[in-house]
Every structure is written in structure tokens, then in C-alpha cells.
Motif scaffolding. Structure first.
Motif, mmCIF file in Angstrom:
data_model
loop_
_atom_site.group_PDB
_atom_site.id
_atom_site.type_symbol
_atom_site.label_atom_id
_atom_site.label_comp_id
_atom_site.label_asym_id
_atom_site.label_seq_id
_atom_site.Cartn_x
_atom_site.Cartn_y
_atom_site.Cartn_z
ATOM 1 N N ALA A 1 -24.986 -55.381 -26.061
ATOM 2 C CA ALA A 1 -25.032 -54.304 -27.043
ATOM 3 C C ALA A 1 -26.462 -54.122 -27.530
ATOM 4 C CB ALA A 1 -24.100 -54.622 -28.203
ATOM 5 N N GLU A 2 -26.731 -52.961 -28.057
ATOM 6 C CA GLU A 2 -28.055 -52.649 -28.567
ATOM 7 C C GLU A 2 -28.041 -52.682 -30.090
ATOM 8 O OE1 GLU A 2 -28.956 -48.861 -26.805
ATOM 9 O OE2 GLU A 2 -29.031 -49.686 -24.763
ATOM 10 N N LEU B 1 -24.990 -48.245 -37.079
ATOM 11 C CA LEU B 1 -23.595 -48.415 -36.696
ATOM 12 C C LEU B 1 -22.713 -47.452 -37.480
ATOM 13 C CD1 LEU B 1 -23.696 -52.309 -36.736
ATOM 14 C CD2 LEU B 1 -23.835 -50.833 -34.721
ATOM 15 N N ALA B 2 -21.471 -47.312 -37.029
ATOM 16 C CA ALA B 2 -20.565 -46.350 -37.665
ATOM 17 C C ALA B 2 -20.316 -46.685 -39.129
ATOM 18 C CB ALA B 2 -19.239 -46.307 -36.907
ATOM 19 N N SER B 3 -20.410 -47.958 -39.468
ATOM 20 C CA SER B 3 -20.169 -48.386 -40.854
ATOM 21 C C SER B 3 -21.290 -47.988 -41.791
ATOM 22 C CB SER B 3 -20.012 -49.904 -40.894
ATOM 23 O OG SER B 3 -21.242 -50.523 -40.514
ATOM 24 N N ASP C 1 -18.819 -53.378 -34.984
ATOM 25 C CA ASP C 1 -19.733 -53.488 -36.116
ATOM 26 C C ASP C 1 -20.434 -54.840 -36.119
ATOM 27 O OD1 ASP C 1 -20.243 -53.406 -39.442
ATOM 28 O OD2 ASP C 1 -20.274 -51.509 -38.349
ATOM 29 N N LEU C 2 -21.506 -54.930 -36.890
ATOM 30 C CA LEU C 2 -22.407 -56.078 -36.887
ATOM 31 C C LEU C 2 -21.680 -57.399 -37.130
ATOM 32 C CD1 LEU C 2 -25.300 -57.282 -36.939
ATOM 33 C CD2 LEU C 2 -25.400 -56.677 -39.357
ATOM 34 N N GLU D 1 -27.087 -55.304 -34.572
ATOM 35 C CA GLU D 1 -26.582 -55.459 -33.221
ATOM 36 C C GLU D 1 -25.087 -55.150 -33.168
ATOM 37 O OE1 GLU D 1 -27.454 -58.647 -29.620
ATOM 38 O OE2 GLU D 1 -27.250 -59.367 -31.682
ATOM 39 N N GLY D 2 -24.669 -54.530 -32.102
ATOM 40 C CA GLY D 2 -23.257 -54.201 -31.931
ATOM 41 C C GLY D 2 -23.049 -52.806 -31.388
#
Length: 402
Positions: A154-155, A159-161, A128-129, A166-167
Motif C-alpha cells: 500500500a502507499e 485516506l477515506a477517514s 485505513d491506517l 499508510e494503507g
């Protein structure tokens, strides 16, 4: 053909949501012609199943040092895994796994294998970021790269959160592209252009018959494939043969006669860095070619022959900075005849074959050669497959530019 073709790739998967992408990653590796073995951390099995990855990789998937359900099972040797691989990729590389990599905390099979690896190691972070920007993670990045490991950045994205930034682990297609670009840039013959001749020539007697020889062309084609695999731009001028280049980047120019081969070689020679004349070119050709098939009439029949142009000697005459390699197939006084050929044709290196050596010559899968350079240093080689001989020849070219 992908630079990943034929590579042995060890894929390490750690426990992050991005692990689900590794199924696509394995599929792309296999499609590129690579052989893949997968090592998972125990936590990563919560995100993607070993069955999926073993099915796609066509190899067993490992995650522990031994099978706890089988007291007689052999242990999974992390040292052997590390020695087997041509490259290791850890994707996703979580903050936890990278921290263990950086500190040598080998509490699972993946980290123990990483610490044993002798090959280049790539890692693709995923988290995560805020974790990605945390000072401890940044220190892991710094430490791992200082060890010589190569980071696949990383791109940015969702994100999953639910956050965006980025992450996000690089997409499988982008990981493949990164690896191909990085490996290609490091190939020892990248930027070099090589002209190679192969096969026999056929010198026409009439529309049906010809003067030729037993060369299959395999030696020249193997050299061309080796050169292309090492990053060279290859032009292969070949006489009649059933062979096709294995490396799709090779430019194949098919010819039939010595004159056609002569013209093709002179068309490209000025623009190349290296020329390797492995073809078995006819020394003579019929002076007059019959327009119609010659009928069987006379008890005795004679063909008047004339010399063909000496392709190798003609290239030696106009050579500037090219590294020029010739072949000599001899049956007597082999070394002296080869030395004379070096002087006469202005060669940098000659590859000597003797028909007196068992396993050498036309139509065989093996060859036994002796290298002689322009300073007359002599290096005999053992009987090997023609693929191994081709690799030795290309290694001489690599050493010349080292």
C-alpha cells in the motif's frame, strides 16, 4: 509491448472505497493487451458497478455462485475461473478479505476462486491506517506471503477517514508497473541475448531479377516473438519478407543477400548467448551481376554461379559458449544428413524438416520437425502450427540454461 499482453488476468475486487479505482485498472490491463475477467464480493458492488467493469473488460462480471433470480441459470464455477487465469490480482484486498484468504473461509465466490487458483496470486491491500497496522492484519500479510502470494504494498497518502498515512491502495498505474516488473524479472530468458535469422535471401542477377526461394520467414519470426516473450533480448536478421515482429522489443535488421546476412550475423554473434539460424540462405549466387537489365535475345542463356559463404558453418568455427541451433530441410536420408550437418557445422541442436512430411515446408502455417542434439539424441515432434513449433524450439533453449 507489455509483458501483460496476451495474459489472462482474473481481477478480484473486495468491498473497500478503493474499489472505485478498479475501473481504471481494468482499462489499463486491456490497453496492455491482457484479457480480463472480474469477480466481485457482494459488498464491493456498493463502490463500483458490475456494469462499468463488464463494459470495460468486455466480459461478464460475477459475484455469486449462481443467479438467484434465474432458477435455471448455470452456476459460476470457481474452479474453472482459477484454472483459466495466468495470474490473479485481488485489489483492493480489504482486511476482511485477506483474513478469509489466510484462513480459507470460502463464504463467497472470490475466496473460493482464490483457493482454487493454480496461477500466481497478487494482492493489493487497502484500508485505513490503524487497520493496516493492526496485529491481525500484519498476521494476514505474513500468512498470505508464506503461501507464495505476492503483496503489492500500500502507499501513503490521504485516506477515506481523513487521516493521512499508510494503507492507501497502490494507484492503478503503479500496480501495472509492479506486475510488469515482477513478471519480467521471472521470465526464463531474462538477461539472455539471442540472434535469429529468418526468411529467404535474394541473389541479384541484374537490377530486376534475382535467385531466391519460397521461404516466407514465418518460422524465424515466430521463434523471435517467442524468445522475446520469454524475456530475451532478440536481434532478428531477416531477408526480404512482408512480416513484422509482433513483439516491439525485437531489433529487426533487414537484409537482402546472403553476404549481407553473413555480415550482420558476424557483427552480433560474439555478443550473444544463443544463435538460431532459421533463414533459407541461398547456397549459390550469380558470379557476375549485370549492371543493366538483361534483354531477351538468345534462345539459350546460362548464368555462372559461385558458392555463397556458409553462415552457419562460419559461426560454428568461431563459437565459444554460444548455444548454436541450425535448421536442415531435407528430402532424402534426412537423419543422416542432419547428423552430418551437426558435426560439420559444430551445432548444439538441429531442427530437421522433411519435405516428405505433409504440412511441412515453405509457405505453410504448420510444420513437422525432429530435434537432433549434438549427442545425436533424436526427438520427433507431431505436426503443429509454426507458433507451437517456435515455442518448442525456445523451450529447448530454456532447458539448456535451466
Amino acid at each position: 509491448m507489455s509483458v501483460l499482453s496476451g495474459k489472462k488476468i482474473l481481477l478480484g475486487i473486495s468491498g473497500g472505497i478503493a474499489a472505485y479505482k478498479t475501473a481504471s485498472l481494468v482499462r489499463l490491463f486491456i490497453k496492455a493487451g491482457a484479457e480480463v475477467q472480474v469477480i466481485m464480493t457482494p459488498a464491493s458492488k456498493d463502490f463500483v458497478t458490475p456494469l462499468t467493469l463488464s463494459t470495460l473488460s468486455k466480459n461478464p462480471v460475477h459475484s455469486t455462485f449462481y443467479d438467484e433470480q434465474d432458477e435455471n441459470a448455470e452456476w459460476n464455477n470457481h474452479v474453472e475461473f482459477g484454472l483459466w487465469a495466468d495470474l490473479m490480482l485481488i485489489a483492493p484486498a480489504t482486511a476482511n478479505t485477506m483474513s478469509k484468504m489466510a484462513t480459507g473461509n470460502a463464504d463467497n465466490l472470490l475466496i473460493a476462486t482464490y483457493l482454487s487458483a493454480k496461477c500466481p496470486v497478487y494482492f493489493a491491500p487497502a484500508m485505513d491506517l490503524d487497520m493496516y497496522k493492526h496485529p491481525s492484519t500484519l498476521e494476514s500479510f505474513k500468512a498470505l506471503q508464506s503461501f507464495g502470494n505476492i503483496m503489492i504494498p500500500a502507499e501513503s497518502g490521504e485516506l477515506a477517514s481523513g487521516l493521512s498515512g499508510e494503507g492507501r491502495m497502490a494507484e492503478p498505474e503503479n500496480i501495472i508497473a509492479f506486475l510488469e516488473a515482477d513478471l519480467s524479472a521471472k521470465l526464463p530468458l531474462k538477461g539472455k541475448k539471442i540472434l535469429i535469422t529468418a526468411g529467404p535471401t535474394y541473389e541479384a542477377i541484374d537490377p530486376v531479377r534475382f535467385i531466391g526461394n519460397h521461404s516466407s520467414g514465418k518460422m524465424g519470426f515466430d521463434i523471435a516473438n517467442q524468445a522475446a516473450d520469454q524475456g530475451a533480448e532478440v536481434i532478428l536478421v531477416s531477408g526480404p519478407t512482408h512480416l513484422k515482429p509482433k513483439n516491439g522489443s525485437i531489433k529487426l535488421i533487414s537484409v537482402e543477400s546472403a553476404q549481407q546476412m553473413y555480415e550482420a550475423c558476424h557483427q552480433y554473434f560474439e555478443s550473444v548467448d544463443v544463435a538460431i539460424a532459421a533463414a533459407a540462405v541461398a547456397d549459390y549466387r550469380p558470379k557476375f551481376v549485370a549492371e543493366q537489365k538483361i534483354k531477351k535475345a538468345e534462345a539459350d542463356f546460362a548464368i555462372e554461379l559461385e558458392k555463397t559463404k556458409d553462415i552457419l558453418a562460419s559461426l560454428g568455427e568461431i563459437k565459444k559458449n554460444q548455444f548454436l541451433v541450425g535448421f536442415a530441410l531435407e528430402t532424402e536420408n534426412e537423419i543422416e544428413h542432419a547428423k552430418q550437418k551437426i558435426r560439420k557445422k559444430n551445432l548444439d541442436l538441429i531442427v530437421l524438416n522433411s519435405l516428405n512430411d505433409e504440412g511441412a515446408g515453405f509457405g505453410k502455417s504448420t510444420n513437422k520437425i525432429t530435434f537432433i542434439d549434438k549427442d545425436f539424441n533424436i526427438e520427433p515432434m507431431p505436426l503443429q502450427s509454426k507458433e507451437a513449433v517456435a515455442a518448442d524450439i525456445i523451450n529447448k533453449v530454456i532447458a539448456h540454461y535451466a
